[in-house]
Design a protein around this motif. Structure first.
Motif, mmCIF file in Angstrom:
data_model
loop_
_atom_site.group_PDB
_atom_site.id
_atom_site.type_symbol
_atom_site.label_atom_id
_atom_site.label_comp_id
_atom_site.label_asym_id
_atom_site.label_seq_id
_atom_site.Cartn_x
_atom_site.Cartn_y
_atom_site.Cartn_z
ATOM 1 N N ALA A 60 0.665 -1.051 0.064
ATOM 2 C CA ALA A 60 0.000 -0.110 -0.001
ATOM 3 C C ALA A 60 0.880 1.265 -0.009
ATOM 4 O O ALA A 60 1.053 1.814 0.882
ATOM 5 N N SER A 61 1.535 1.544 -1.077
ATOM 6 C CA SER A 61 2.473 2.707 -1.236
ATOM 7 C C SER A 61 1.747 3.772 -1.616
ATOM 8 O O SER A 61 1.082 3.692 -2.942
ATOM 9 N N GLY A 62 1.606 5.034 -1.048
ATOM 10 C CA GLY A 62 1.251 6.343 -1.522
ATOM 11 C C GLY A 62 -0.396 6.180 -1.533
ATOM 12 O O GLY A 62 -0.979 6.834 -2.566
ATOM 13 N N VAL A 63 -1.090 5.350 -0.680
ATOM 14 C CA VAL A 63 -2.628 5.440 -1.108
ATOM 15 C C VAL A 63 -3.367 5.379 0.317
ATOM 16 O O VAL A 63 -4.523 6.075 0.356
ATOM 17 N N LEU A 64 -2.720 5.279 1.529
ATOM 18 C CA LEU A 64 -3.498 5.137 2.782
ATOM 19 C C LEU A 64 -3.812 6.837 2.868
ATOM 20 O O LEU A 64 -4.869 7.140 3.418
ATOM 21 N N TYR A 65 -3.132 8.035 2.724
ATOM 22 C CA TYR A 65 -3.304 9.078 3.001
ATOM 23 C C TYR A 65 -4.509 9.703 2.097
ATOM 24 O O TYR A 65 -4.715 11.064 2.320
ATOM 25 N N HIS A 66 -4.820 8.969 0.942
ATOM 26 C CA HIS A 66 -5.672 9.338 0.157
ATOM 27 C C HIS A 66 -7.258 8.845 0.476
ATOM 28 O O HIS A 66 -8.252 9.056 -0.213
ATOM 29 N N GLN A 67 -7.312 8.162 1.622
ATOM 30 C CA GLN A 67 -8.584 7.720 1.844
ATOM 31 C C GLN A 67 -9.403 8.193 2.794
ATOM 32 O O GLN A 67 -9.035 8.987 3.783
ATOM 33 N N HIS A 68 -10.678 8.290 2.427
ATOM 34 C CA HIS A 68 -11.626 8.812 3.196
ATOM 35 C C HIS A 68 -11.919 8.173 4.474
ATOM 36 O O HIS A 68 -11.803 8.800 5.643
ATOM 37 N N LYS A 105 -8.459 21.172 -5.697
ATOM 38 C CA LYS A 105 -8.896 21.316 -7.098
ATOM 39 C C LYS A 105 -7.652 20.762 -8.231
ATOM 40 O O LYS A 105 -7.815 20.789 -9.243
ATOM 41 N N THR A 106 -6.582 20.044 -7.570
ATOM 42 C CA THR A 106 -5.648 19.718 -8.315
ATOM 43 C C THR A 106 -5.956 18.368 -9.183
ATOM 44 O O THR A 106 -5.374 18.117 -9.962
ATOM 45 N N GLN A 107 -7.129 18.023 -8.773
ATOM 46 C CA GLN A 107 -7.741 16.695 -9.541
ATOM 47 C C GLN A 107 -8.009 16.637 -10.975
ATOM 48 O O GLN A 107 -8.041 15.882 -11.695
ATOM 49 N N SER A 108 -8.011 18.118 -11.357
ATOM 50 C CA SER A 108 -8.400 18.400 -12.959
ATOM 51 C C SER A 108 -7.101 18.101 -13.804
ATOM 52 O O SER A 108 -7.038 17.998 -14.828
ATOM 53 N N ASN A 109 -5.923 17.745 -12.950
ATOM 54 C CA ASN A 109 -4.767 17.605 -13.834
ATOM 55 C C ASN A 109 -4.685 16.185 -14.276
ATOM 56 O O ASN A 109 -4.958 15.188 -13.578
ATOM 57 N N PRO A 110 -4.467 15.948 -15.723
ATOM 58 C CA PRO A 110 -4.391 14.301 -16.090
ATOM 59 C C PRO A 110 -3.373 13.560 -15.396
ATOM 60 O O PRO A 110 -3.508 12.565 -15.073
ATOM 61 N N ALA A 111 -2.303 14.205 -14.575
ATOM 62 C CA ALA A 111 -1.457 13.534 -13.900
ATOM 63 C C ALA A 111 -1.798 13.324 -12.184
ATOM 64 O O ALA A 111 -1.156 12.594 -11.467
ATOM 65 N N PHE A 112 -3.053 13.983 -12.213
ATOM 66 C CA PHE A 112 -3.488 13.648 -10.586
ATOM 67 C C PHE A 112 -3.513 12.083 -10.258
ATOM 68 O O PHE A 112 -3.968 11.234 -11.135
ATOM 69 N N CYS A 113 -2.990 11.926 -9.268
ATOM 70 C CA CYS A 113 -2.935 10.358 -8.844
ATOM 71 C C CYS A 113 -3.520 10.233 -7.298
ATOM 72 O O CYS A 113 -2.851 9.427 -6.510
ATOM 73 N N GLY A 114 -4.283 11.008 -6.750
ATOM 74 C CA GLY A 114 -5.000 11.177 -5.677
ATOM 75 C C GLY A 114 -6.163 10.166 -5.336
ATOM 76 O O GLY A 114 -6.398 9.246 -6.278
#
Length: 274
Positions: free
Chosen positions: A149-157, A217-226
């Motif tokens: 779980a690399s780079g995913v825990l802090y993106h969780q609701h 609002k960074t989620q609009s970037n095609p490179a967004f990986c959140g």
């Protein structure tokens, strides 16, 4: 006669004319680079030997994954679940170490980039799945030797729910995550997109502090990986380790402590239940 000549010349002009290729087609020589260029937003690089250009982050040679493998031991023939493979760099490392990998990615563009990477890298023991890895963990009957779980825990609701599910499906887990610690006080500019006051959750007998945070609002970037929604939480570092202990993980190791990371403190954690 002149009419026939005129007609033939006109046909030559019509059929000899170079028309514009439709946007969805590639009329260049077939190459792996074409596949990379067809999908926007690449963040990671490929090994130099493959002769292609994508992003810049060398996830195919990541010291955090080398450390995780060293902590776990031999991966030959082991079943690994990778949460959020992004662009398959870590998947490549896990397969090269001998693992059979299920890699679950929710971001559609990232999933397509994984499929391109799978073809270029020649991955044969990894399968990529498009969808929510929380639902995968909730509904699969499969158990894994290791969950990455690399780079995913802090993106969780609900990061604590993810930890519970991981504990149900594997006896070992590698986590790389951003955390909140004393290295990032309220006055730190990195805290500007985060709640000042944490939520407090009672979790298997311990209290865990979770800090709601925004992507701004960074989620609009095609490179967004959140994450999938702008509703995610970072956990307090000490509380995260306490939560893992509460779930029965009694062998817990940390490495790659980065208190000054540009986005916020980060750490690698390997946890195993004996």
């Amino acid at each position: 006669m002149s009419g026939r000549v005129f007609g033939f010349d006109r046909l030559l002009k019509i059929f000899g004319r170079k028309t514009q290729t439709f946007d969805r087609y590639v009329d260049a020589l077939p190459t792996h680079q074409n596949a990379i260029d067809a999908i926007p937003g690449w963040s990671t690089a490929f090994p130099e030997a493959f002769g292609v250009t994508a992003g810049i982050v060398p996830t195919y040679y990541d010291q955090r994954i080398f450390w995780a493998i060293d902590c776990f031991g031999a991966l030959e023939g082991r079943e690994v679940l990778e949460l959020g493979p992004l662009e398959a760099g870590h998947t490549y490392m896990l397969e090269n170490a001998g693992a059979q990998v299920d890699a679950v990615e929710a971001n559609q563009l990232a999933f397509m980039r994984c499929l391109v990477a799978k073809e270029i890298l020649g991955l044969r023991k990894a399968r990529f799945w498009l969808g929510d890895f929380v639902k995968w963990l909730e509904q699969t009957d499969k158990s894994y030797d290791l969950i990455v779980a690399s780079g995913v825990l802090y993106h969780q609701h609900d990061p604590l729910r993810l930890l519970e599910l991981i504990a149900q499906r594997a006896s070992a887990v590698f986590i790389w995550t951003h955390v909140v610690s004393e290295a990032m006080p309220v006055s730190d500019p990195r805290r500007s997109v985060m709640a000042d006051v944490p939520e407090e959750h009672s979790f298997h007998g311990v209290v865990v502090r979770a800090y709601p945070r925004s992507y701004v609002k960074t989620q609009s970037n095609p490179a967004f990986c959140g994450g999938m929604r702008d509703d995610h939480r970072w956990l307090d570092k000490d509380d995260l380790i306490a939560a893992l202990r509460a779930l029965g993980f009694d062998d817990i190791r940390t490495n790659h402590d980065e208190p000054d990371h540009v986005y916020g403190p980060a750490v690698s954690i390997f946890a195993r239940r004996s």
